[in-house]
Scaffold this motif. Structure first.
Motif, mmCIF file in Angstrom:
data_model
loop_
_atom_site.group_PDB
_atom_site.id
_atom_site.type_symbol
_atom_site.label_atom_id
_atom_site.label_comp_id
_atom_site.label_asym_id
_atom_site.label_seq_id
_atom_site.Cartn_x
_atom_site.Cartn_y
_atom_site.Cartn_z
ATOM 1 N N GLN A 1 0.932 -1.285 0.104
ATOM 2 C CA GLN A 1 0.128 -0.260 0.143
ATOM 3 C C GLN A 1 0.569 1.338 0.085
ATOM 4 O OE1 GLN A 1 -2.586 0.114 3.191
ATOM 5 N NE2 GLN A 1 -2.882 -2.911 3.212
ATOM 6 N N TYR A 2 1.936 1.326 0.370
ATOM 7 C CA TYR A 2 3.226 2.766 0.584
ATOM 8 C C TYR A 2 4.404 2.249 0.680
ATOM 9 C CZ TYR A 2 2.612 7.667 0.558
ATOM 10 O OH TYR A 2 1.855 8.649 -0.165
ATOM 11 N N VAL A 3 5.293 3.036 -0.121
ATOM 12 C CA VAL A 3 6.450 2.943 -0.454
ATOM 13 C C VAL A 3 6.931 3.576 0.375
ATOM 14 C CG1 VAL A 3 8.470 2.452 -1.926
ATOM 15 C CG2 VAL A 3 6.894 1.231 -2.226
ATOM 16 N N ILE B 1 2.415 3.409 -7.885
ATOM 17 C CA ILE B 1 2.648 2.747 -6.482
ATOM 18 C C ILE B 1 2.785 3.949 -5.825
ATOM 19 C CG2 ILE B 1 4.822 1.771 -5.476
ATOM 20 C CD1 ILE B 1 3.591 0.484 -8.049
ATOM 21 N N PRO B 2 2.094 3.960 -4.616
ATOM 22 C CA PRO B 2 2.024 5.296 -3.797
ATOM 23 C C PRO B 2 3.009 5.243 -2.807
ATOM 24 C CG PRO B 2 -0.608 4.214 -3.858
ATOM 25 C CD PRO B 2 1.534 2.864 -3.999
ATOM 26 N N MET B 3 3.958 6.135 -2.970
ATOM 27 C CA MET B 3 5.648 6.316 -2.778
ATOM 28 C C MET B 3 5.908 8.028 -2.169
ATOM 29 S SD MET B 3 8.524 5.105 -4.566
ATOM 30 C CE MET B 3 8.163 5.924 -6.121
ATOM 31 N N MET B 4 6.384 8.200 -0.961
ATOM 32 C CA MET B 4 6.883 9.728 -0.559
ATOM 33 C C MET B 4 8.280 9.645 -0.702
ATOM 34 S SD MET B 4 5.457 10.208 2.578
ATOM 35 C CE MET B 4 5.300 9.218 4.296
ATOM 36 N N VAL B 5 9.040 10.442 -0.316
ATOM 37 C CA VAL B 5 10.505 10.821 -0.020
ATOM 38 C C VAL B 5 10.617 10.584 1.489
ATOM 39 C CG1 VAL B 5 12.412 11.364 0.045
ATOM 40 C CG2 VAL B 5 11.247 10.442 -1.730
#
Length: 265
Positions: A212-214, A249-253
């Motif tokens: 679900q999240y990266v 892809i749900p992704m944030m830094v």
């Protein structure tokens, strides 16, 4: 299960993992004040923590451990090698008696209602580890400070719902940057750090519909920047041997100096 980066980067790391009844920190590489401020933003007091898990003894992962531990006396969990490294770190001061608890690679244990499984990573520390957390049907993992990955690493990161994954540097920025040659060689080596490209390739190997999240973490201040890491990892996913595209892809830094949004699974 909730996941939040309080701080992530070459200058300090601290990750929160927890749920309604169990609250854990992975690493305390920032000041006690910043740890407390991060926890406060999550509505959690330091005294409410069930445990602190340390990945390895480098200063950007343990800087605040001594002061924080002397105030709150939260149990600390780490491998034997990492505990030896903590005990050899004079800058931490005297650690409270009885707080350090040894864990074994590939051997699960339980803190509150969360099952924790340490796994081996390749880094130039005494006995570094990543951690996988499971609570009911949800699972998350922290995998930073690894110079390379292999089938074992991929296996440890299967069937996750969220992951904090290292995207430390852009290879070209590192090669032409200000680091002295021995340090460049170390970062690029098998016991160094994952580049943006390798991070994207590893992510491609663990993608599945329920991830679900990266959160991309541990970015180098000198040899990377957020947009470059984000776009490079997305590109590697899109061109990789997998059925996904990077923008799906749900992704944030994770930021170096501020708390991330809370990922709730």
């Amino acid at each position: 299960m909730r996941l939040c980066s309080i701080a992530s980067g070459s200058s300090g790391n601290c990750i929160y993992v927890g749920d309604d009844t169990t609250h854990l920190l992975v690493d305390t590489g920032i000041s006690k004040k910043r740890i407390e401020e991060g926890l406060d933003s999550l509505g959690i007091k330091g005294s409410e923590l069930n445990g602190i898990l340390i990945t390895h003894e480098h200063v950007d992962h343990i800087q605040g451990l001594g002061v924080f531990s002397r105030k709150y006396e939260i149990p600390i969990y780490a491998t034997q090698g990492t505990i030896e490294g903590i005990n050899c770190c004079k800058s931490l001061g005297k650690m409270p008696e009885g707080l350090l608890h040894e864990v074994e690679i590939d051997k699960s244990f339980t803190l509150g209602d969360i099952k924790v499984r340490p796994f081996e990573i390749s880094h130039d520390a005494r006995q570094p580890s990543g951690y996988r957390f499971e609570n009911g049907q949800k699972s998350v993992a922290i995998a930073t400070d690894l110079g390379k990955y292999d089938e074992y690493t991929i296996e440890q990161l299967q069937n996750l719902n969220a992951v904090v994954l290292e995207a430390n540097h852009d290879v070209h920025m590192l090669e032409v940057g200000p680091y002295p040659y021995p340090l460049k060689k170390r970062v690029l080596g098998d016991k160094g750090h994952l580049s943006n490209e390798l991070s994207g390739r590893l992510l491609s190997d663990i993608l599945h519909d329920d991830l679900q999240y990266v959160i991309l973490g541990h970015l180098s201040k000198e040899n990377n920047y957020e947009e470059l890491a984000y776009e490079t990892v997305k590109l590697e996913i899109s061109i990789g041997d997998n059925p996904y595209r990077g923008d799906e892809i749900p992704m944030m830094v994770a930021k170096r100096d501020s708390v991330s949004e809370v990922i709730t699974l």
